[in-house]
Design an enzyme around this catalytic site. Structure first.
Site, short mmCIF file in Angstrom:
data_model
loop_
_atom_site.label_atom_id
_atom_site.label_comp_id
_atom_site.label_asym_id
_atom_site.label_seq_id
_atom_site.Cartn_x
_atom_site.Cartn_y
_atom_site.Cartn_z
CB ALA A 113 -24.94 45.42 -10.03
NE ARG A 160 -11.64 39.36 -3.83
CZ ARG A 160 -11.88 39.75 -2.79
NH1 ARG A 160 -11.60 38.69 -1.74
NH2 ARG A 160 -12.56 40.85 -2.24
CD GLN A 169 -19.83 53.71 -9.06
OE1 GLN A 169 -19.98 52.66 -9.13
NE2 GLN A 169 -19.40 54.39 -8.03
CG ASN A 193 -46.85 -0.51 -22.17
OD1 ASN A 193 -45.80 -0.62 -22.79
ND2 ASN A 193 -47.52 -1.10 -21.36
C1 UD1 Z 1 -19.36 47.76 2.41
C2 UD1 Z 1 -19.84 48.53 3.53
C3 UD1 Z 1 -19.31 48.04 4.77
C4 UD1 Z 1 -20.28 46.64 5.06
C5 UD1 Z 1 -19.65 45.89 3.93
C6 UD1 Z 1 -20.82 44.64 4.03
C7 UD1 Z 1 -19.18 50.78 2.58
C8 UD1 Z 1 -18.60 51.90 2.44
N1 UD1 Z 1 -18.91 49.86 3.36
O1 UD1 Z 1 -18.10 47.46 2.58
O2 UD1 Z 1 -19.48 48.92 5.81
O3 UD1 Z 1 -19.67 46.06 6.19
O4 UD1 Z 1 -20.16 46.51 2.67
O5 UD1 Z 1 -20.50 43.73 2.91
O6 UD1 Z 1 -20.43 50.77 2.00
N2 UD1 Z 1 -20.07 49.30 -5.31
C9 UD1 Z 1 -20.41 50.00 -6.57
N3 UD1 Z 1 -19.69 51.08 -6.86
C10 UD1 Z 1 -18.56 51.46 -6.02
C11 UD1 Z 1 -18.03 50.74 -4.83
C12 UD1 Z 1 -18.98 49.65 -4.40
O7 UD1 Z 1 -21.30 49.69 -7.30
O8 UD1 Z 1 -18.02 52.44 -6.41
C13 UD1 Z 1 -20.76 48.08 -5.10
C14 UD1 Z 1 -20.11 46.85 -4.89
O9 UD1 Z 1 -20.21 46.26 -6.21
C15 UD1 Z 1 -20.69 46.04 -4.11
C16 UD1 Z 1 -21.23 46.84 -2.98
O10 UD1 Z 1 -21.23 48.05 -3.73
O11 UD1 Z 1 -21.51 45.28 -4.49
C17 UD1 Z 1 -20.19 47.03 -1.74
O12 UD1 Z 1 -19.06 47.69 -2.11
P1 UD1 Z 1 -17.76 46.67 -1.72
O13 UD1 Z 1 -16.51 47.79 -2.15
O14 UD1 Z 1 -17.65 45.47 -1.73
O15 UD1 Z 1 -17.90 47.21 -0.05
P2 UD1 Z 1 -17.25 46.75 1.28
O16 UD1 Z 1 -15.61 47.15 1.09
O17 UD1 Z 1 -17.51 45.26 1.15
#
Ligand code: UD1
Ligand code: CA
Length: 448
Positions: free
Chosen positions: A12, A18, A77, A362
């Site tokens: 999270a 967005r 993180q 009532n």
């Molecule tokens: C990710 C998957 C992709 C999949 C898609 C489905 C990876 C590399 N890719 O892509 O294969 O099809 O989800 O929706 O896993 N997050 C962190 N820290 C980070 C990066 C991400 O907490 O450093 C969390 C984001 O908040 C999010 C989730 O991980 O909830 C996914 O990250 P996001 O960047 O949305 O990955 P996608 O590019 O959508």
């Protein structure tokens, strides 16, 4: 259900810009519960512990999580370096040594418990990585699942795909189950040599294969992978959630006359044979018993409604409304923090707040409990079988005894004893013929 131990790591740390909101993305609600709460309750229902990974400075998420998932361990993180890096933020939890590790996204709220169980099953059969896949009409943007001879050999992010790979419609849903004894070794081997320069969780598939470990795909419906990035997607998820819940309610014996117009909260409970008419809204904290009728356009939150009671149309039950059996709260009535005892009737245009209405009392149309003086709230106690005449103002604190009678139009400021009659209004003055004289005078004046 498996007896293997399980840790769900919920990511999270997303920025969620967005959403155009001061509220962090994972705290936006579906059915009155923040998204991350939905993810956590699916994880909990699947059994196991929860590790929540939040972003740097995500104090709001941390505070909310302390209430929503009090037993979760929270990790930060600090830098957003990719999904594998995010999972590793929970290293300390992973090192406790679970049989299974589930990786879930905090912004993917519609994941079903049943899918989590299916996803974990291959681990018990010796797979090291089990990935949830779904078929997409338009797979653009998703990681593709590359399957050879029924085995998952790699997940390739869209940006890193060849032309041929981009034509694959089997996508990575994001959800993954990993053998807990191998998770750290697999994650630690992930590098960042890719189009985004991120540590991709998805790389553990190829790493596992290199180590001669197995990876598998479990297919699930698209909703389970629906990630929320903006408010249009939030509304889409809400609609799917509501549809699922309506169906579950109906299958459990609740009649919804026009299901698509009824809106439930995540924790709404309704007994069988209850009828819900069109356009009813349930906020959080509502329990409705069996055989109740909720008429149209009622708005109910934080309330209890016992069997055979009747509510609405156009009723508003606010937190602390407690309707006992066979009681009735009718049209344009508002009830807040009040017990309405068995068989009591409040049928029209009334406000009852901070009160008890005794059994079979009532309450006439237009009655108001005056419970607030701008500073404090005061209690009104109405006894069993009391009769409150229409358009009465009951100025609290006030006790009206059992069987007492309040004359219509009264402003009652003093207690009324049991079986007493209280009249609190000016005496009527009637002047015979006076209307006729008045009309004559007015008509004469108008002619001049
Ligand atoms: C990710 C998957 C992709 C999949 C898609 C489905 C990876 C590399 N890719 O892509 O294969 O099809 O989800 O929706 O896993 N997050 C962190 N820290 C980070 C990066 C991400 O907490 O450093 C969390 C984001 O908040 C999010 C989730 O991980 O909830 C996914 O990250 P996001 O960047 O949305 O990955 P996608 O590019 O959508
Ligand atoms: Ca995403």
């Amino acid at each position: 259900m498996t007896n293997r131990s399980c840790l769900a790591v919920i990511l999270a740390a997303g920025e969620g810009t967005r959403m155009k909101s001061t509220l962090p993305k994972v705290l936006h609600a579906i059915a009155g519960l923040p998204m991350v709460g939905h993810v956590a309750s699916a994880a909990k229902a699947a059994g196991g512990d929860i590790a929540l990974v939040v972003g740097h400075g995500a104090d709001a998420v941390r505070t909310a999580a302390a209430k929503l998932i009090p037993d979760a361990s929270v990790f930060v993180q600090a830098e957003r370096l990719g999904t594998a890096h995010a999972v590793l933020a929970a290293r300390e939890a992973l090192a406790r040594g679970y049989d299974d590790v589930l990786v879930m996204f905090g912004d993917t709220p519609l994941v079903e418990t049943e899918v989590l169980a299916r996803l974990r099953a291959p681990l018990a059969q010796g797979a090291a990585v089990s990935v949830m896949g779904f078929r997409a009409a338009d797979p653009t943007g998703y990681g593709r699942l590359i399957v050879e001879d029924g085995e998952l050999v790699a997940i390739r992010e869209h940006r890193d795909c060849s032309e041929a790979e981009r034509r694959i419609d089997l996508c990575n849903g994001g959800l993954m189950a990993i053998d807990g004894r191998k998770a750290l070794q697999l994650l630690d081997a992930v590098g960042n040599q890719n189009a985004k320069g991120e540590y991709y969780l998805t790389d553990i598939v190829e790493i596992a294969r290199r180590d001669r470990l197995r990876a598998t795909v479990t297919e699930a419906a698209f909703e389970n992978a629906l990630g929320i990035n903006n408010r249009a997607e939030l509304a889409e998820a809400e609609a799917i959630w509501q549809q699922r819940r309506r169906k579950a309610m109906m299958l459990a014996g609740v009649t919804l006359v026009a299901p698509e117009t009824v809106h439930f909260a995540h924790d709404t409970e309704i007994g069988p044979d209850t009828i819900i008419e069109p356009n009813v809204f349930f906020g959080p904290g509502v329990k409705v018993g069996a055989d109740v009728t909720i008429h149209g356009f009622s708005h109910i939150e934080g309330a209890k409604v016992a069997p055979r009671a009747e509510v609405g149309p156009f009723a508003r039950l606010r937190p602390g409304a407690d309707l006992h059996e066979k009681s009735k709260v009718g049209n344009f009535c508002e009830v807040k923090k009040a017990v309405i005892e068995e068989g009591a009737k409040i049928n029209h245009l009334t406000y009852i707040g901070d009160a008890r209405v005794g059994a079979c009392a009532n309450v006439g149309a237009g009655t108001i409990t005056c419970n607030y003086d701008g500073y404090g709230k005061f209690f009104t106690d109405i006894g069993a079988n009391a009769f409150i005449g229409s358009n009465s103002a009951l100025v609290a604190p006030l006790t009206i005894g059992d069987g007492a009678y309040v004359a219509s139009g009264s402003v009652i400021t003093d207690d009324v004893p049991a079986d007493g009659l209280a009249i609190g209004r000016a005496r009527q003055v009637t002047k015979p013929e006076r209307a006729r004289i008045l009309r004559a005078m007015r008509a004469a004046a108008a002619k001049k």
